[in-house]
Design an enzyme around this catalytic site. Structure first.
Site, PDB file in Angstrom:
ATOM      1  N   HIS A 563       0.817  -1.208   0.000  1.00 47.70           N
ATOM      2  CA  HIS A 563       0.000   0.000   0.000  1.00 47.70           C
ATOM      3  C   HIS A 563       0.856   1.265   0.000  1.00 47.70           C
ATOM      4  O   HIS A 563       0.501   2.245   0.651  1.00 47.70           O
ATOM      5  CB  HIS A 563      -0.926   0.012   1.230  1.00 47.70           C
ATOM      6  CG  HIS A 563      -1.975  -1.050   1.175  1.00 47.70           C
ATOM      7  ND1 HIS A 563      -2.754  -1.394   2.258  1.00 47.70           N
ATOM      8  CD2 HIS A 563      -2.387  -1.841   0.165  1.00 47.70           C
ATOM      9  CE1 HIS A 563      -3.593  -2.345   1.913  1.00 47.70           C
ATOM     10  NE2 HIS A 563      -3.395  -2.649   0.641  1.00 47.70           N
TER      11      HIS A 563
HETATM   12  C1  LIG Z   1       0.192  -7.448  -4.801  1.00 46.94           C
HETATM   13  C2  LIG Z   1      -0.693  -6.295  -4.424  1.00 46.94           C
HETATM   14  C3  LIG Z   1      -1.849  -6.535  -3.699  1.00 46.94           C
HETATM   15  C4  LIG Z   1      -2.690  -5.484  -3.355  1.00 46.94           C
HETATM   16  N1  LIG Z   1      -3.903  -5.755  -2.776  1.00 46.94           N
HETATM   17  C5  LIG Z   1      -4.817  -4.768  -2.652  1.00 46.94           C
HETATM   18  C6  LIG Z   1      -6.155  -5.050  -2.267  1.00 46.94           C
HETATM   19  O1  LIG Z   1      -6.547  -6.205  -2.061  1.00 46.94           O
HETATM   20  N2  LIG Z   1      -7.022  -4.006  -2.158  1.00 46.94           N
HETATM   21  C7  LIG Z   1      -6.633  -2.719  -2.385  1.00 46.94           C
HETATM   22  O2  LIG Z   1      -7.448  -1.828  -2.230  1.00 46.94           O
HETATM   23  N3  LIG Z   1      -5.377  -2.429  -2.746  1.00 46.94           N
HETATM   24  C8  LIG Z   1      -4.477  -3.424  -2.919  1.00 46.94           C
HETATM   25  N4  LIG Z   1      -3.218  -3.137  -3.369  1.00 46.94           N
HETATM   26  C9  LIG Z   1      -2.843  -1.721  -3.548  1.00 46.94           C
HETATM   27  C10 LIG Z   1      -3.478  -1.061  -4.754  1.00 46.94           C
HETATM   28  O3  LIG Z   1      -3.639  -1.974  -5.818  1.00 46.94           O
HETATM   29  C11 LIG Z   1      -2.618   0.137  -5.156  1.00 46.94           C
HETATM   30  O4  LIG Z   1      -2.509   1.040  -4.077  1.00 46.94           O
HETATM   31  C12 LIG Z   1      -3.196   0.911  -6.337  1.00 46.94           C
HETATM   32  O5  LIG Z   1      -3.410   0.045  -7.419  1.00 46.94           O
HETATM   33  C13 LIG Z   1      -2.248   2.044  -6.725  1.00 46.94           C
HETATM   34  O6  LIG Z   1      -2.738   2.721  -7.845  1.00 46.94           O
HETATM   35  P1  LIG Z   1      -1.843   3.772  -8.622  1.00 46.94           P
HETATM   36  O7  LIG Z   1      -2.683   4.296  -9.717  1.00 46.94           O
HETATM   37  O8  LIG Z   1      -1.267   4.718  -7.638  1.00 46.94           O
HETATM   38  O9  LIG Z   1      -0.601   2.942  -9.193  1.00 46.94           O
HETATM   39  P2  LIG Z   1      -0.591   1.663 -10.154  1.00 46.94           P
HETATM   40  O10 LIG Z   1      -1.936   1.012 -10.198  1.00 46.94           O
HETATM   41  O11 LIG Z   1       0.560   0.840  -9.736  1.00 46.94           O
HETATM   42  O12 LIG Z   1      -0.350   2.276 -11.601  1.00 46.94           O
HETATM   43  C14 LIG Z   1       0.836   2.836 -12.067  1.00 46.94           C
HETATM   44  C15 LIG Z   1       0.950   2.516 -13.550  1.00 46.94           C
HETATM   45  O13 LIG Z   1       1.946   3.329 -14.134  1.00 46.94           O
HETATM   46  C16 LIG Z   1       2.745   2.552 -14.993  1.00 46.94           C
HETATM   47  N5  LIG Z   1       4.040   3.212 -15.084  1.00 46.94           N
HETATM   48  C17 LIG Z   1       4.927   3.421 -14.089  1.00 46.94           C
HETATM   49  N6  LIG Z   1       6.006   4.085 -14.545  1.00 46.94           N
HETATM   50  C18 LIG Z   1       5.793   4.310 -15.855  1.00 46.94           C
HETATM   51  C19 LIG Z   1       6.550   4.954 -16.879  1.00 46.94           C
HETATM   52  N7  LIG Z   1       7.744   5.502 -16.628  1.00 46.94           N
HETATM   53  N8  LIG Z   1       6.035   5.001 -18.133  1.00 46.94           N
HETATM   54  C20 LIG Z   1       4.822   4.459 -18.403  1.00 46.94           C
HETATM   55  N9  LIG Z   1       4.069   3.837 -17.470  1.00 46.94           N
HETATM   56  C21 LIG Z   1       4.552   3.767 -16.211  1.00 46.94           C
HETATM   57  C22 LIG Z   1       2.786   1.205 -14.308  1.00 46.94           C
HETATM   58  O14 LIG Z   1       3.160   0.168 -15.192  1.00 46.94           O
HETATM   59  C23 LIG Z   1       1.362   1.067 -13.805  1.00 46.94           C
HETATM   60  O15 LIG Z   1       0.510   0.492 -14.756  1.00 46.94           O
HETATM   61  C24 LIG Z   1      -2.344  -4.164  -3.700  1.00 46.94           C
HETATM   62  C25 LIG Z   1      -1.182  -3.914  -4.427  1.00 46.94           C
HETATM   63  C26 LIG Z   1      -0.362  -4.969  -4.803  1.00 46.94           C
HETATM   64  C27 LIG Z   1       0.877  -4.670  -5.582  1.00 46.94           C
END
Ligand SMILES: Cc1cc2nc3c(=O)[nH]c(=O)nc-3n(C[C@H](O)[C@H](O)[C@H](O)COP(=O)(O)OP(=O)(O)OC[C@H]3O[C@@H](n4cnc5c(N)ncnc54)[C@H](O)[C@@H]3O)c2cc1C
Ligand SMILES: *[C@@H]1O[C@H](CO)[C@@H](O)[C@H](O)[C@H]1NC(C)=O
Ligand SMILES: *[C@@H]1O[C@H](CO)[C@@H](O)[C@H](O)[C@H]1NC(C)=O
Ligand SMILES: *[C@@H]1O[C@H](CO)[C@@H](O)[C@H](O)[C@H]1NC(C)=O
Ligand SMILES: *[C@@H]1O[C@H](CO)[C@@H](O)[C@H](O)[C@H]1NC(C)=O
Ligand SMILES: *[C@@H]1O[C@H](CO)[C@@H](O)[C@H](O)[C@H]1NC(C)=O
Length: 656
Positions: A563
């Site tokens: 998280h």
């Molecule tokens: C294994 C795991 C289990 C989890 N379980 C839960 C759960 O059960 N319930 C829950 O609520 N949360 C859970 N979480 C947490 C939740 O999924 C994350 O907090 C949330 O998805 C974060 O969203 P975000 O948009 O900040 O980042 P992300 O969803 O990680 O998105 C970032 C995106 O940017 C892309 N990216 C990064 N750098 C670049 C770049 N330089 N160029 C192009 N693209 C790039 C990445 O590939 C990715 O697709 C879990 C996370 C993980 C990893």
């Protein structure tokens, strides 16, 4: 196993049987994990067109069709980026480019039971923290694994699918720390806007939405342990509640981001439905290297990215929106010249804007791994049989629709919490599958040392057991993310500083005593529940199971709940550690926003996917209002409506 099919067996069943036989043969030479995953991929492609979902998959723009400029360029198609792409292209006048480093989701990511199998594949960034002598000491080189999604849907495509919003106070605290518009009552409408709650009884709740793109269900498969957990929690004095409703303290059957029992990532929820929008270009396998910023005006005007070994420069006419997640958003800001001045100079990056908070204030939830309670019960550990596979592929039911991670989700108060208010300090995942099962997979997912794993489990491998994972939801420790050098392909330096604040260890260890007490309830006694009495050698000098032993143990079996947040925190101008303002605009730089989990000023008291989706829903509305002169300046919608009646041509005039 009898592999000679009956003459009357229907064709799909036959295919399953043949594939199963083939895979068993393959297993004798290939690794278990690879064989199993390939097997499923083949079966799904053959027999589950609903999962392949060929007609609705996100449309990827061919390189030759990429434009030189778009109104908005969104970096990262994860939990936040997918939402933005969808909402911003609702305005047909705008063109949007969504850039994602990974590819489309693999079909197996739909299967709840496959979640662990996605780790360490090409859908995972495979980050690791720096070695530590204070946590993750049971892991190879004392490094915690930081799995992160790399595909459309980002981390929502490989997460544990729990739909949890956190506590009302989390958001009220955000608001009170100088972020108007972010109190609980302000954010609730955006949680609801995103959501399609399908659980009967909750559809009518004022806390839930039923017309959003993100489907929320109870898991399709419910393990018999669920009833035991729920009765035992009642014996512990807790009530069954909707943890996303009025009261967080208590427990419930998990609410999950699934649709028809299968994973509902933000890609499925928000991108597949936009496949026919001509104003959205989605470019996958596109790694952004840099945000382009005019040094004199400090205005972001485009991005530089690499796709198929080709360097591309694309301009953003209106804004660049950074949604690369809590690890990579600060990384990209720093590589683009926005971050702590001294650190940027140290790695040879020209400073465009000194923003000391970039990468700092890192927060995460940790949970205690390995807590295993043996039981005498007729529930086989989750080894997959041919019957299970047939149930899944043909009948669309059975335990492959379950994860084993969480049959009951609970929020409880330790003696350190103020139990007169609804602000619990521990989240508990009660699991039907403990970590004594699937050892090879568990070891590789968490990066455990083989000898460490063996010391805890070698004599109880695959024995009937359940697991309890207590997670610390108000961590006081703070970490940071820094660059290793001036190179996008290098993993950043990740230092979470878990357990740095002494209170964090005190609260977590209470979780172990809670789990022990739970095993002593009359409900669990019926199963003859008893804690695993194996100890880890490094803590064996301390009395087992004393508090001191457990304090030692937690520093070894420290698991991230994945998280990570708060590395580009939102806050007012006078807070020099704030990276973005309350409309998520980067302080000191024009035409650039950060929209993802990194903007949370403090981590929420629960899982972070739903809150991140909420953040993006809210940001989409800021952006729409900021670029529509009619709506800017804090006008109430009712006023605007009145204006429109008086000046019917005003809107088109404004856009001329
Ligand atoms: C294994 C795991 C289990 C989890 N379980 C839960 C759960 O059960 N319930 C829950 O609520 N949360 C859970 N979480 C947490 C939740 O999924 C994350 O907090 C949330 O998805 C974060 O969203 P975000 O948009 O900040 O980042 P992300 O969803 O990680 O998105 C970032 C995106 O940017 C892309 N990216 C990064 N750098 C670049 C770049 N330089 N160029 C192009 N693209 C790039 C990445 O590939 C990715 O697709 C879990 C996370 C993980 C990893
Ligand atoms: C919400 O989910 C229900 C049940 O799956 C479905 O029938 C309905 O169409 C969905 N609503 C929306 C707006 O997608
Ligand atoms: C617990 O919360 C109540 C209500 O906010 C407050 O009055 C009380 O002082 C708190 N107790 C402690 C020990 O902090
Ligand atoms: C960046 O790092 C990668 C691998 O880590 C290396 O192949 C590449 O040459 C480096 N690029 C520069 C400009 O140093
Ligand atoms: C566990 O039970 C003991 C004995 O009833 C009690 O003193 C202790 O506070 C309980 N601990 C937790 C964390 O529930
Ligand atoms: C799109 O542009 C047209 C013509 O300029 C204008 O009439 C319309 O209101 C705009 N739509 C939106 C959603 O801004």
């Amino acid at each position: 196993m009898d592999i000679v099919p009956d003459r009357n067996t229907p064709v799909p069943q036959l295919i399953v049987q043949w594939a199963y036989t083939g895979i068993r043969l393959a297993l004798s030479c290939a690794g278990v994990t690879v064989g199993f995953v390939t097997f499923f991929e083949v079966l799904i492609v053959l027999l589950r067109p609903d999962i392949v979902d060929k007609d609705n998959r996100a449309r990827i723009v061919p390189t030759v069709e990429l434009l030189d400029q778009y109104d908005f360029v969104v970096i990262g198609a994860g939990s936040a980026g997918a939402v933005l792409a969808n909402r911003l292209t609702e305005n047909k006048n705008w063109t949007i480019l969504l850039l994602e480093a990974g590819g489309d989701e693999r079909v197996i990511s739909d299967l709840p039971v496959m979640t662990y199998n996605l780790v360490n594949t090409d859908m995972d960034w495979k980050f690791k923290t720096e070695s530590s002598s204070a946590y993750c000491k049971g892991m190879v080189d004392n490094q915690c694994h930081w799995t992160r999604g790399k595909s459309l849907g980002g981390s929502s495509s490989l997460n544990y699918m729990l739909y949890v919003r956190g506590n009302r106070r989390d958001y009220d605290n955000w608001r009170d720390s100088g972020n108007p518009g972010w109190g609980y009552d302000d954010v609730l409408p955006y949680f609801k806007k995103a959501e399609n709650m399908t659980i009967p009884g909750l559809r009518e709740s004022p806390y839930h939405g039923t017309s959003g793109p993100l489907t929320v269900e109870n898991p399709r498969y419910e393990h018999p342990m669920q009833g035991y957990f729920s009765n035992a929690m009642s014996e512990m004095g807790y009530h069954e509640v909707d943890v996303n409703g009025k009261t967080q303290t208590g427990f419930n059957r998990p609410q999950t981001t699934t649709r028809n029992g299968l994973r509902c990532s933000t890609s499925k929820a928000y991108l597949r439905s936009t496949a026919d929008r001509r104003n959205l270009h989605i470019s996958t396998n596109s790694l952004v290297h840099k945000i382009l910023i005019d040094k004199t005006t400090k205005t972001a005007y485009g991005v530089e990215f690499v796709r198929e070994n080709m360097r591309h420069i694309v301009r953003a006419k209106k804004e660049v929106i950074l949604s690369a997640g809590a690890i990579q958003s600060p990384k990209l800001l720093m590589l683009s010249g926005i971050g702590p001045k001294d650190h940027l100079e140290e790695v040879g990056i020209k400073v465009i804007h000194d923003s000391p908070g970039v990468g700092q204030n890192l927060q995460d939830h940790i949970m205690i791994g390995g807590l295993t309670f043996l039981i005498d019960a007729p529930y086989n550990p989750s080894t997959t049989t041919l019957a299970d596979v047939t149930d899944f592929v043909v009948k669309k039911e059975g335990h492959l629709y379950g994860t084993g991670f969480c049959e009951i989700l609970a929020f409880v108060n330790t003696r350190y919490a103020n139990s007169s208010i609804d602000y619990p300090d521990l989240e508990l995942f009660l699991s039907s599958t403990a970590q004594n099962v699937n050892g090879e997979l568990v070891t590789s997912v968490f990066g455990l040392r083989d000898d460490f794993y063996a010391s805890l489990f070698s004599n109880i491998i695959d024995k009937e057991a359940y697991g309890v994972e207590p997670a610390l939801i108000h961590p006081k420790s703070r970490g940071y993310i820094k660059l290793r050098g001036n190179n996008i392909t290098e993993q950043p330096i990740i230092v979470p500083n878990y357990l740095d604040h002494p209170d964090d260890l005190d609260v977590l260890v209470e979780g172990i005593f809670f789990a022990y007490n739970l095993s002593q309830t009359s409900t669990m006694k019926k199963l003859n529940a008893r804690p695993n009495s194996n100890t880890i050698p490094e803590c064996a000098h301390l009395n087992f199971p004393s508090r001191d032993y457990w304090r030692c143990y937690v520093r070894f079996f420290t698991l991230s709940v994945y998280h990570s947040t708060s590395t580009c925190k939102m806050g007012p101008t006078d807070d020099k550690m704030a990276v973005v303002d309350a409309r998520l605009r980067v302080h000191g730089v024009n035409s650039l926003r950060v929209v993802d989990a990194s903007i949370m000023p403090t981590i929420v008291s629960g899982n972070t996917n739903a809150p991140t989706i909420m953040i993006a829903e809210k940001a989409a509305e800021f952006i729409k209002k900021d670029w529509n002169p009619i709506f800017s300046g804090g006008c109430k919608t009712s006023n605007v409506k009145a204006w429109e009646n008086i000046f019917p041509t005003l809107q088109s005039y404004a856009h001329a």
